[in-house]
Design an enzyme around this catalytic site. Structure first.
Site, PDB file in Angstrom:
ATOM      1  CB  SER A 127      -0.974  -0.039   1.179  1.00 52.74           C
ATOM      2  OG  SER A 127      -1.988   0.921   1.027  1.00 52.74           O
ATOM      3  CG  HIS A 162      -5.285  -1.329  -1.561  1.00 53.66           C
ATOM      4  ND1 HIS A 162      -4.968  -2.404  -0.755  1.00 53.66           N
ATOM      5  CD2 HIS A 162      -4.707  -0.232  -0.978  1.00 53.66           C
ATOM      6  CE1 HIS A 162      -4.247  -1.971   0.276  1.00 53.66           C
ATOM      7  NE2 HIS A 162      -4.065  -0.672   0.159  1.00 53.66           N
TER       8      HIS A 162
END
Length: 236
Positions: A127, A162
């Site tokens: 991330s 993501h």
């Protein structure tokens, strides 16, 4: 002979996979080429979240590593550069990327990470710990719509994590590339790692049976998405 410079940029699920198969963590460890490497976790983006640190210690101790954490919201090592460069691998956690980079720059960690990279210390993360290595990345650091954030530029192009788990990521990334706002780049589903060696894309690996990697580029005024089949990792 110079050591290869590895970066493993993971779309999500590093230290947080519900199956706890530790496949990505093991792959990251193995890039050091050492049986019991010293692995440093940098949880700045989460404000040094303690449960996150605990998951790191549990995972990497189980994998036979020597884990350590670099704090910025408690007492930070006095000789920060020596501490950072004493490790074999550095993993960066998720959270607020913009705040993380601001803290790093204030302490000079951005320059230290470049030295670590040149020295062959393995870098990676998930991330925020993925997009930080690229020239820019898609972030939710600011409330509201996703934005584009300039990052460290150790890997050319842009990055979106993501890609499969947050519904706005895919259309926003493609729209930014189609408009020219973002550079051509790479996206990764949760459970997928993008592996770069000496700045070049070397392939993708995955800890989940259906997670994918993606190359996204601009053609005219449109974004073209190319699927990259990752190598499926066995559970650690």
């Amino acid at each position: 002979m110079a050591q290869p410079r590895h970066i493993l940029a993971m779309g999500g699920a590093f230290l947080a996979d519900p199956d706890n198969n530790f496949a990505l963590e093991r792959y990251f460890r193995d890039l050091t080429g050492k049986a019991a490497p010293k692995v440093l976790f940098v949880p700045t983006a989460s404000g040094d979240n303690e449960p996150y640190q605990l998951r790191f210690f549990q995972a990497f101790a189980r994998l036979g590593c020597q884990p350590a954490v670099l704090p910025f919201f408690k007492r930070t090592p006095r000789d920060l550069e020596a501490f950072v460069l004493s490790h074999d691998a550095i993993a960066v956690g998720g959270g607020n990327t913009r705040t993380m980079l601001a803290v790093w720059r204030d302490w000079g960690l951005d320059a230290m990470l470049r030295k670590a990279h040149e020295a062959g210390i393995v870098l990676g993360g998930s991330s925020a710990g993925s997009i930080c290595w690229f020239e820019d990345g898609i972030t939710d650091s600011i409330a509201g719509p996703l934005t584009l954030l300039p990052c460290l530029g150790m890997v050319a192009g842009s990055n979106c994590p993501h890609y499969d788990s947050e519904k706005d990521r895919r259309p926003v990334f493609q729209a930014m590339i189609a408009s020219g706002a973002a550079r051509d780049g790479y996206a990764a589903d949760d459970g997928t790692g993008l592996h770069f060696v000496d700045g070049a894309f070397a392939g993708a690996v995955a800890s989940r049976p259906a997670s994918m990697a993606w190359r996204v580029r601009r053609e005219g005024t449109a974004a073209v998405e190319e699927a990259i089949e990752p190598r499926r990792l066995a559970p650690a």
